[in-house]
Scaffold this active site. Structure first.
Site, short mmCIF file in Angstrom:
data_model
loop_
_atom_site.label_atom_id
_atom_site.label_comp_id
_atom_site.label_asym_id
_atom_site.label_seq_id
_atom_site.Cartn_x
_atom_site.Cartn_y
_atom_site.Cartn_z
N LYS A 614 0.79 -1.18 0.13
CA LYS A 614 0.21 0.02 0.27
C LYS A 614 0.78 1.34 0.02
O LYS A 614 0.58 2.26 0.71
CB LYS A 614 -0.94 -0.18 0.97
CG LYS A 614 -1.74 -1.10 1.31
CD LYS A 614 -2.61 -1.63 -0.01
CE LYS A 614 -3.62 -0.72 -0.35
NZ LYS A 614 -4.19 -0.90 -1.65
N THR A 617 3.89 0.29 -4.85
CA THR A 617 4.73 -0.64 -5.38
C THR A 617 4.18 -1.07 -6.91
O THR A 617 4.90 -1.44 -7.70
CB THR A 617 5.05 -1.74 -4.57
OG1 THR A 617 4.03 -2.16 -4.27
CG2 THR A 617 6.02 -1.26 -3.40
N THR A 618 2.92 -1.48 -6.74
CA THR A 618 2.30 -1.85 -7.95
C THR A 618 2.35 -0.92 -9.26
O THR A 618 2.45 -1.40 -10.28
CB THR A 618 0.64 -2.17 -7.75
OG1 THR A 618 0.54 -3.38 -6.76
CG2 THR A 618 -0.11 -2.98 -8.92
N LYS A 833 -7.16 -0.86 -7.82
CA LYS A 833 -6.33 0.30 -7.66
C LYS A 833 -6.78 1.64 -7.64
O LYS A 833 -7.88 1.89 -8.74
CB LYS A 833 -5.16 0.00 -8.43
CG LYS A 833 -4.44 -1.27 -8.42
CD LYS A 833 -3.80 -1.63 -7.08
CE LYS A 833 -3.11 -2.86 -6.92
NZ LYS A 833 -2.61 -3.25 -5.69
N ARG A 835 -8.75 3.21 -5.38
CA ARG A 835 -10.04 3.24 -4.62
C ARG A 835 -10.02 4.53 -3.84
O ARG A 835 -9.15 4.96 -3.05
CB ARG A 835 -10.23 1.98 -3.82
CG ARG A 835 -10.46 0.56 -4.54
CD ARG A 835 -11.27 -0.16 -3.29
NE ARG A 835 -11.38 -1.67 -4.05
CZ ARG A 835 -10.67 -2.76 -3.79
NH1 ARG A 835 -9.42 -2.41 -3.13
NH2 ARG A 835 -10.55 -3.65 -4.35
N LYS A 836 -11.46 4.84 -3.79
CA LYS A 836 -11.37 6.13 -3.08
C LYS A 836 -12.19 5.77 -1.58
O LYS A 836 -13.22 5.08 -1.56
CB LYS A 836 -12.46 7.10 -3.77
CG LYS A 836 -12.17 7.74 -5.20
CD LYS A 836 -11.60 9.03 -5.17
CE LYS A 836 -11.28 9.56 -6.44
NZ LYS A 836 -10.94 8.73 -7.50
N TYR A 837 -11.41 6.29 -0.74
CA TYR A 837 -11.58 5.80 0.95
C TYR A 837 -12.35 7.30 1.59
O TYR A 837 -11.70 8.27 1.38
CB TYR A 837 -10.52 5.28 1.68
CG TYR A 837 -9.96 4.20 1.06
CD1 TYR A 837 -10.82 3.05 0.66
CD2 TYR A 837 -8.58 3.99 0.85
CE1 TYR A 837 -10.11 1.79 0.26
CE2 TYR A 837 -8.17 2.80 0.16
CZ TYR A 837 -8.75 1.82 0.08
OH TYR A 837 -8.26 0.69 -0.90
#
Length: 884
Positions: A614, A617-618, A833, A835-837
């Protein structure tokens, strides 16, 4: 007449030339025949060497000595091992001093942890305590005078530590040409007399430290060198340990000492004088008996904390049964001698049994006498243990097809069944240790399917030399034990032709390498060969002599176990070795020689993206994959596309499994293979494992605000339906206590622990140099990825240079950067990938700011030491903390 002479003369010259040529040809033929006869005829046998005889106590052989009844003073308390780390502090003269290296070699052979320091000058004593815990259980000085001549502050500091924690000191006094012949040791009631030549060494049977050492024998003859130091004292704190006599040509020692008196060269300080126990050596470790007493000294001064028990397990393998050229194999008399010696050794070593490894293809391929020797072995097959080699003695790594390899094993098994050879020992050894390490998967699979193998051994893990580093491991359910050499190879078959002379072999047995192997290793599996038991029967000579010498000079309890129980015993003693440590086969020529030519180290990655999770890195993985010179690993179907090799059960599948995730690069020098596993960053085992297999790999980590990372992980778990994340608020998770449910504590750890950035980076820097580590600013990666990718490309040295300013485009709908395509389109990461939190609540933010404050401060200090820039988010956090 003159014309006739002119005709006859050339004819006579021609006949003379022919005669000379015939003589030369005859001489060469005779020499060739003689050479053939000598090489093929059996050697005129010299008398076989006789093994060392029984011990005989020689205590009465010498004159009077200063050995007196032991004084029973109140000994200082033993080391408080509960308050000290099991680490030995070794003060050396230099990193290359011979004695210092010998001390370290014994500690390493004994698997003891140690720390070396250059002997301090004034005021630079290393830190001895960590809060209320002592860092060291024993102190060793290569040069005793460096301890004696410490400045007052350092000496008081060290002595106070030794008294408070019950820590002992071992010191060596090495005389040199400028040493005073006689002097008092500064601050001690002890006198030294140096540069002496001594003879007739003896162990004081009343010395309290004796454990391994058996004081039953006198070692006659001169001691090596003329630089010995002896100790004299009337104080009851000193007890002699080893004693010698002056050589006849030496001048007498000052004082009322008889000419033939026994003079102490090693003394034990019982601590009566100042509360510190010490053992002082008047010479180095070049004399073998000092090594033995050195081990006893370390054990005694640590309350046996640094000492194995007295049990030693030895197994003698005889490889290549039925293999060998004519003239080197065993005959009937040799087999009879083998049986006789085995029976003699069983009276000294319970259950001693020679372990015979066979290749059935070569049965009856010797001379008539040697074929009779083969039959004699089979007639007595029940009196030995047996294990399989390959049928044709082929190296397993040359077989790429498991079924073909298994067929070879079945031929050997069929031979065993036809000749009544037991096949249930569960042990095998590969010719030349091929396929055992580096791992050849087909070998392990075939061994299990054909023979049911449970244990093997090799001298190659992790490397052949130095031998003291050899270890064991378990792979695919097969225990791999370290194997030792004993100085006997296929070509060492005559005593008087032993490399370096027969004295070299005897020196190894009598206090040298072979003796130390048994002394310092609880379990020793020795490799020998068929040829060592024919001819001069050096195998029999060596091991009977070794066993008798060990029983003369040590109190060791020698035993033999079959291989499978021996393997279990080994891993009971060393459970930490169960897991292997894979290394790059191409970094060791011997390993490369016994590794399949179908495999290539070019398939190993050049860099790793290690996380943490998180942090982005992706995204880096995605961006790098756009570069034509960079190739990612294939996705794993079982671990969320990441390989996760170094930190989980996949590691035990071996490097063949790992390399299958990478293509063979078209150009190994310009192509860059990599993998991304974000779970690597905070793993305790990954840095060590990674550095062992990929020592030159570059390491990339991405750091974001640890509070944001923790919150992102919590939301990630909620999105994946984690019941704990769904049932507890974020604040409840991060503030959980030790009384809360384990599942809640587990989620808390995954939120918080990866954010201990400085702790994890220090672990990586233990195994990788700082120049191979890049720390990427996660906040900059999110806002300006092109700048971050420029830094990464320069760090990796990738060419050609890709302009990510043109390659990437911000996608308003996704809310992050994607690959720009023609027509204004983009290719982005998956739906999971970006996402809105909801924003983190203020209470949680305040808690985490305080929680991570010290961790962030340590990270700032670490980056400053490394010369790496401080990420923008870290500057903001530190400013916020200071203003708060």
């Amino acid at each position: 007449m003159l014309k006739l002479w002119k005709v006859v003369r050339p004819a006579r010259q021609l006949e003379l030339h022919r005669l000379i040529l015939l003589l030369i040809a005859f001489s060469l033929g005779s020499m060739g025949f003689l050479a053939y006869y000598v090489s093929t005829s059996p050697k005129a046998k010299e008398p076989l060497p006789l093994p060392l005889g029984d011990c005989s106590s020689s205590g009465a052989a010498g004159g009077p000595g200063p050995v007196r009844p032991p004084v029973p003073p109140r000994p200082p308390r033993p080391p408080e091992t509960a308050r000290t780390e099991p680490v030995v502090l070794v003060f050396v003269e230099s990193a290359y001093s011979q004695l210092g290296q010998e001390i370290v070699a014994i500690l390493e052979s004994s698997r003891f942890r140690y720390s070396t320091e250059l002997a301090p000058g004034r005021g630079d004593m290393p830190t001895l305590t960590d809060h209320t815990r002592g860092r060291y259980v024993l102190v060793i000085y290569e040069n005793l005078l460096k301890y004696v001549n410490l400045d007052a502050w350092s000496r008081e500091l060290l002595d106070r530590y030794c008294v408070e924690y019950g820590v002992g000191i071992i010191g060596f006094f090495r005389a040199h040409e400028h040493s005073l012949l006689s002097a008092q040791l500064k601050g001690f009631p002890l006198f030294l007399h140096s540069n002496l030549g001594l003879r007739d060494y003896q162990v004081n049977p009343t010395a309290p430290l004796l454990h391994l050492t058996r004081p039953s024998r006198l070692e006659p003859g001169p001691l090596p060198g003329d630089d010995w130091t002896i100790f004299q004292s009337n104080h009851r704190t000193y007890e002699p340990v080893l004693l010698g006599s002056l050589r006849p040509a030496e001048p007498p020692v000052p004082g009322p000492v008889a000419r033939r008196a026994r003079l102490p060269t090693v003394v034990q300080d019982l601590g009566v004088h100042d509360g510190i126990q010490r053992v002082l050596f008047g010479h180095g470790l070049s004399f073998w008996l000092h090594k033995l007493v050195f081990r006893d000294a370390g054990g005694y001064l640590t309350g046996k904390g640094l000492l194995w028990d007295l049990d030693r397990y030895i197994l003698v393998d005889i490889d290549d049964i039925f293999v060998g050229k004519e003239g080197t194999r065993m005959k009937v008399a040799d087999v009879e001698a083998l049986l006789t010696t085995q029976n003699k050794l069983r009276t000294l070593v319970p259950n001693f049994t020679f372990n015979l490894g066979f290749s059935g293809k070569f049965y009856h391929t010797g001379t008539e006498e040697e074929d009779a020797g083969d039959d004699m072995l089979l007639n007595h097959r029940r009196e030995f243990w047996w294990f399989p080699h390959m049928w044709s003695h082929m190296q397993p790594h040359l077989f790429h097809n498991r079924s073909v390899l298994a067929d070879q094993m079945r031929l050997n098994k069929q031979f065993a069944l036809e000749h009544g050879i037991p096949t249930d020992l569960g042990y095998a050894v590969a010719p030349h240790h091929s396929g055992v390490y580096p791992i050849h998967t087909q070998l392990y699979e075939a061994w299990k399917s054909v023979w049911g193998i449970q244990v093997t051994s090799t001298e190659e893990y992790p490397h052949l030399r130095p031998a003291r580093y050899r270890r064991g491991f378990i792979h695919n359910g097969i225990m791999v034990l370290p194997r030792q050499t004993c100085g006997l190879f296929t070509h060492t078959i005559f005593y008087n032709e032993y490399p370096g002379g027969s004295r070299e072999l005897d020196r190894s047995i009598r206090g040298g390498e072979l003796f130390l192997t048994v002394l310092l290793n609880p379990i020793s599996i020795f490799m020998t060969h068929l040829s060592n038991y024919g001819n001069d029967r050096l195998g029999l000579y060596t091991f009977e002599s070794l066993v008798r010498f060990l029983q003369c000079w040590t109190s060791l309890r020698l035993q033999t176990l079959p291989p499978v129980p021996l393997g279990r015993k080994y891993f009971d003693l060393f459970p930490q070795e169960r897991s292997p440590l894979w290394q790059n086969p191409c970094d060791d020529k011997r390993h490369k020689d016994i590794w399949s030519k179908e495999k290539t180290c070019d398939r190993l990655p050049k860099f790793l993206i290690v996380g943490p999770q998180k942090t982005g890195t992706t995204a880096i993985h995605f961006f790098l994959s756009l570069h034509p010179a960079v190739t990612s690993s294939f996705p794993s179907p079982s671990t969320f596309e990441e390989i996760q090799f170094f930190n989980g059960p996949n590691y035990h599948k071996g490097i063949d499994w790992y390399m299958d995730f990478f293509p063979v690069p078209s150009n190994a020098s310009t192509d860059f293979l990599f993998e991304k596993s974000a779970t690597y960053f905070d793993s305790e085992v990954v840095p060590r494992r990674g550095a062992a297999l990929l020592p030159r790999a570059k390491i990339i980590t991405v750091l974001t605000n640890p509070a944001d990372r923790a919150y992102s992980w919590y939301q990630h778990q909620r999105a994946h339906g984690d019941p704990v994340a769904l049932n507890y608020t974020f604040y409840q998770v991060i503030t959980a206590s030790s009384q809360d449910p384990p599942a809640l504590r587990s989620l808390q750890n995954r939120c918080l622990v990866p954010g201990y950035y400085s702790t994890h980076l220090q672990r990586w820097l233990t195994y990788y140099p700082s120049g191979q580590l890049l720390i990427v600013d996660g906040q900059e990666l999110r806002t300006n990825p092109a700048a971050s990718m420029e830094i990464i490309q320069k760090f990796l040295g990738i060419t050609p240079f890709l302009n990510y300013t043109r390659t990437l485009r911000f996608d308003e709908d996704k809310g992050f950067w994607c690959q720009g395509l023609e027509g204004g389109k983009t290719r982005c990461l998956g739906k999971s990938k970006g996402r809105k939190y909801p924003d983190m609540d203020a209470e949680s933010r305040l808690f985490l700011t305080d929680f991570f404050r010290n961790h962030n401060l340590e990270l700032s200090k670490l980056l400053s030491r490394l010369g790496q820039p401080v990420p923008s988010w870290l500057r903001e956090e530190l400013q916020h903390s200071s203003s708060g």
